[in-house]
Design a protein around this motif. Structure first.
Motif, PDB file in Angstrom:
ATOM      1  N   GLU A   1       8.065  36.676  -0.866  1.00 61.10           N
ATOM      2  CA  GLU A   1       7.868  38.123  -0.840  1.00 61.10           C
ATOM      3  C   GLU A   1       6.660  38.438  -1.712  1.00 61.10           C
ATOM      4  O   GLU A   1       6.515  37.864  -2.801  1.00 61.10           O
ATOM      5  N   VAL A   2       5.800  39.338  -1.252  1.00 56.21           N
ATOM      6  CA  VAL A   2       4.692  39.828  -2.060  1.00 56.21           C
ATOM      7  C   VAL A   2       4.794  41.345  -2.093  1.00 56.21           C
ATOM      8  O   VAL A   2       4.734  41.995  -1.039  1.00 56.21           O
ATOM      9  N   HIS A   3       4.980  41.899  -3.276  1.00 58.56           N
ATOM     10  CA  HIS A   3       5.157  43.344  -3.439  1.00 58.56           C
ATOM     11  C   HIS A   3       3.952  43.936  -4.165  1.00 58.56           C
ATOM     12  O   HIS A   3       3.513  43.401  -5.189  1.00 58.56           O
ATOM     13  N   ILE A   4       3.442  45.039  -3.633  1.00 59.15           N
ATOM     14  CA  ILE A   4       2.325  45.755  -4.245  1.00 59.15           C
ATOM     15  C   ILE A   4       2.806  47.164  -4.605  1.00 59.15           C
ATOM     16  O   ILE A   4       3.367  47.867  -3.761  1.00 59.15           O
ATOM     17  N   TYR A   5       2.586  47.566  -5.848  1.00 60.21           N
ATOM     18  CA  TYR A   5       3.139  48.810  -6.378  1.00 60.21           C
ATOM     19  C   TYR A   5       2.056  49.891  -6.443  1.00 60.21           C
ATOM     20  O   TYR A   5       1.120  49.784  -7.245  1.00 60.21           O
ATOM     21  N   PRO A   6       2.169  50.924  -5.604  1.00 57.83           N
ATOM     22  CA  PRO A   6       1.161  52.000  -5.576  1.00 57.83           C
ATOM     23  C   PRO A   6       1.016  52.675  -6.941  1.00 57.83           C
ATOM     24  O   PRO A   6       1.997  52.910  -7.646  1.00 57.83           O
ATOM     25  N   GLY A   7      -0.228  52.968  -7.300  1.00 55.92           N
ATOM     26  CA  GLY A   7      -0.501  53.706  -8.523  1.00 55.92           C
ATOM     27  C   GLY A   7      -0.379  52.905  -9.798  1.00 55.92           C
ATOM     28  O   GLY A   7      -0.504  53.454 -10.891  1.00 55.92           O
ATOM     29  N   ASN A   8      -0.146  51.597  -9.685  1.00 54.43           N
ATOM     30  CA  ASN A   8       0.023  50.754 -10.865  1.00 54.43           C
ATOM     31  C   ASN A   8      -1.142  49.789 -11.017  1.00 54.43           C
ATOM     32  O   ASN A   8      -1.694  49.300 -10.024  1.00 54.43           O
ATOM     33  N   ALA A   9      -1.483  49.496 -12.274  1.00 55.08           N
ATOM     34  CA  ALA A   9      -2.562  48.562 -12.579  1.00 55.08           C
ATOM     35  C   ALA A   9      -1.977  47.265 -13.139  1.00 55.08           C
ATOM     36  O   ALA A   9      -0.787  46.981 -12.974  1.00 55.08           O
ATOM     37  N   HIS A  10      -2.817  46.479 -13.799  1.00 55.24           N
ATOM     38  CA  HIS A  10      -2.390  45.197 -14.344  1.00 55.24           C
ATOM     39  C   HIS A  10      -1.359  45.407 -15.457  1.00 55.24           C
ATOM     40  O   HIS A  10      -1.367  46.417 -16.148  1.00 55.24           O
ATOM     41  N   ALA A  11      -0.467  44.430 -15.597  1.00 57.31           N
ATOM     42  CA  ALA A  11       0.508  44.402 -16.707  1.00 57.31           C
ATOM     43  C   ALA A  11       1.437  45.605 -16.713  1.00 57.31           C
ATOM     44  O   ALA A  11       1.879  46.049 -17.772  1.00 57.31           O
ATOM     45  N   PHE A  12       1.779  46.110 -15.531  1.00 56.79           N
ATOM     46  CA  PHE A  12       2.610  47.321 -15.478  1.00 56.79           C
ATOM     47  C   PHE A  12       4.046  47.085 -15.915  1.00 56.79           C
ATOM     48  O   PHE A  12       4.793  48.041 -16.131  1.00 56.79           O
ATOM     49  N   MET A  13       4.453  45.836 -16.093  1.00 59.97           N
ATOM     50  CA  MET A  13       5.813  45.551 -16.554  1.00 59.97           C
ATOM     51  C   MET A  13       5.957  45.724 -18.064  1.00 59.97           C
ATOM     52  O   MET A  13       7.075  45.755 -18.574  1.00 59.97           O
ATOM     53  N   ASN A  14       4.861  45.808 -18.784  1.00 58.36           N
ATOM     54  CA  ASN A  14       4.909  45.900 -20.244  1.00 58.36           C
ATOM     55  C   ASN A  14       5.200  47.338 -20.657  1.00 58.36           C
ATOM     56  O   ASN A  14       4.310  48.186 -20.651  1.00 58.36           O
ATOM     57  N   ARG A  15       6.436  47.612 -21.045  1.00 54.64           N
ATOM     58  CA  ARG A  15       6.892  48.983 -21.238  1.00 54.64           C
ATOM     59  C   ARG A  15       7.319  49.311 -22.665  1.00 54.64           C
ATOM     60  O   ARG A  15       7.718  50.438 -22.941  1.00 54.64           O
TER      61      ARG A  15
END
Length: 281
Positions: free
Chosen positions: A229-243
């Motif tokens: 699976e390859v998922h692309i998240y609209p409106g998000n840039a690099h390292a978007f998991m770092n919260r």
């Protein structure tokens, strides 16, 4: 050999260092012998420090989670084993029925405090040696209660996790976040384990984690014949998991936008489903 592929100009083409980016370095006292921070684990840390042997060397690793749970090797970003990769590992250990997460210390105790230091550390990484560290980590987990073991990673670790699907036959599943290995290191068309990958639509790190690279990865995984699976998240840039608050401050200092929490939670949900599916005994 492989580090030349990942230079600051390619990985972070629009990066302009801000004063806040380098403020941590300036606060170090003259007695700081090393330009890198040597990490220490607080006494209240949920992690257990272990040492893993491979060939004629040994490296530290950090373990958290249920003893008898499926294992997941968690691979660092270019910073090293810092607060955010530990946050990710701890979260992984608590997902669903629980996993046993293990972070191998690919930098041997060093953590970059700013972009220049992180770049220096990544440039000095032995990528083939890192793959050997990953294989040794997977085998350690399998020898210590985990019947199946997956690999996940972020940025540099994302590229290494995909490489492990090609080069480490012991790996049972992979989830990669915004990173694709150079063709010199590993060809995803030769992947042998199921791969799920996550990218931000606005990621502009050309040739490493931008949308064009993500779509090329999808074609290669299709050719491999493994589930993917390859998922692309609209409106998000690099390292978007770092919260975490610290990570958001660092992202701001690097000129990266603050994406929405919903995208990170969706990615974690997909992560949990994938790893649960392929790591169930």
């Amino acid at each position: 050999m492989f580090a030349a592929i990942f230079t600051t100009s390619r990985l972070f083409p629009n990066f302009k260092p801000s004063l806040s980016t380098f403020s941590l370095v300036r606060t170090l006292s003259p007695s700081s012998a090393s330009r890198f921070q040597v990490r220490s684990m607080a006494s209240s840390s949920p992690f257990k420090k272990i040492q893993i042997q491979r060939e004629d060397t040994a490296f530290d690793a950090y373990l958290v989670g249920k003893e008898d749970a499926p294992g997941i090797v968690v691979l660092q970003e270019w910073w090293g084993v810092d607060f955010e990769i530990k946050n990710h590992a701890e979260k992984i250990s608590q997902l669903g029925p629980g996993f046993k997460a293990l972070i191998p210390d690919l930098y041997r105790g060093k953590v970059g405090l700013d972009v220049a230091e992180a770049q220096h550390l990544m440039d000095g990484l032995d990528w083939q040696g890192a793959v050997k560290d990953i294989r040794a980590s997977v085998n350690w987990l399998k020898a210590n209660g985990s019947k199946k073991v997956g690999v996940t990673g972020f940025c540099m670790g994302g590229a290494l996790s995909i490489a492990s699907s090609v080069l480490a036959p012991e790996v049972d599943a992979v989830v990669a976040f915004y990173g694709v290995p150079s063709s010199e290191l590993a060809d995803p068309a030769q992947a042998k384990a199921p791969v799920q990958a996550h990218f931000g639509e606005l990621d502009n790190f050309v040739g490493f984690s931008d949308v064009t690279t993500a779509k090329a990865l999808e074609e290669k995984l299709k050719a491999s014949g493994v589930p993917y699976e390859v998922h692309i998240y609209p409106g998000n840039a690099h390292a978007f998991m770092n919260r975490s608050p610290e990570a958001l401050k660092r992202r701001k200092g690097m000129g990266l936008p603050d994406e929405d929490e919903a995208s990170a939670e969706l990615a974690w949900s997909r992560f949990q489903s994938w790893m649960t599916r392929y790591l169930s005994a």
